[in-house]
Write a protein that holds these residues in place. Sequence first.
Motif: not given
Length: 454
Positions: A57-77
């Motif tokens: 629950l604490v992790a869930r709140l921390a993620s919401l607090e951080a803005g739930g940044p989108p997963t970082r993706v490396i485009n190697a296509t």
Amino acid sequence: MSRPPSVERLLAAVRRRAGARDHEALVAAARGEIAAERARLVDGDRPRPLTELAAALVARLASLEAGGPPTRVINATGVIVHTNLGRAPWPEAAIRAAEAATRDALFLELDPATGRRGRRFRVAEEHLVALTGAEDGFVTNNCAAALVLAVGLAGRKGVVIGRGELVEIGGGVRIPEIVRRAGGRLVEVGTTNRTRVADYEGPLREGRAGMVLRVHPSNFTMSGFTEAPDAAPLAALAHAHGALVVDDLGSGALLDTAAFGLAHEPMPAERLAAGADLVLFSGDKLVGGPQAGLVVGRADLVARLRRDPLARATRPDKATLAGVAATLGLYRAGLATREIPVWRMIATPVEALRSRGKSLAAGLTGAVCVPLAATVGGGSLPGETLASYGLALAVQSGATANRLLAALRTGEPAVVGRIEDGRVVLDLRTVDPAADADLACAVAAALGASGVRG
Ligand SMILES: *Cc1c(COP(=O)(O)O)cnc(C)c1O
């Protein structure tokens, strides 16, 4: 089956670590965690102790607090402008400008000189005028929105379009359907493979068309027995009959792609010079900035677009406008190939990619450096490729290739590659060199996780 703890028990367990928060939000988050726990128990998973649930629950709140940044993706296509991966990464200057525009108040529609209401963030429009030689410029939400607005200029008269230009641009989006939905009456001329200037003459002479719409074929090429009208004579014919010429370039390019060993992608200034009254193009394809629709052309027509009630429904927000202005400014500063990621990727010498590939492969068991072919993507330069290098990862079968690809996609950072000749390949042309070390870690982890390498 055991039952998850009550909301009260879970809240009591996190009370001190959760800090000061709105009570209702805290309860909602706790309910979410308990629902997740209930779903796990239904699936037959072991119950988590209260301390573990509290930590989640604490992790869930921390993620919401951080803005739930989108997963970082490396485009190697190897697809430089990849629509499913967010198209153009923004230049640093655009990111900084958007940040500044959103942190404080800004002169968005207030003229600093007079203190009165002025044009909405005129900077981007001034850059468009300077870069294309147009009388005026205008920025909308995206190129599709620009097309909707432009079609409105035809009024009750028809919009004449060659049958070879009735394209689907991707994601099931079809240009003729947008035109119809925008209230345009389509008048089709010519055939799929061959359309001539003379084909447009009938509808124009009979007064059935108030607009000639040209549409870039975007993501397909035609070869063999084909013909498409030249822009200048078609514009002359349209004007002789009092019709407007609107050119939807899709991507459009503000630098000459031919200078980088590619075919020549049409440039807005050329189409204006060839007689187009309005040229429409995207902000996040080859322009390489935020999602936007860029319109250049005749001042009286741009003024009508600005006044259209739909312009309000299609206007970009302040962060986008600041990002577009910053991106266009880089072209005027003569720094596009250095500062705009899309052009940096296009301009990278193939030798630089080869040496990066070799040093990455040297540090990874199961990876070799191979020559590849990258593409520009984003509905530009279909069929054109750029010589590239990347990694090929050893796999035993098609099934392992798919498993490895999935492991890369779900890693941290996520890496998106492709399968070519049964191997997983990662093209370095679309990877920022600053991300090479992270790429190497992600590949090593995925090779381990997918069972390809233990
Ligand atoms: C991509 C494209 C569009 C749509 O542009 P968006 O900015 O994505 O709305 C319109 N016309 C053509 C020819 C395109 O290639």
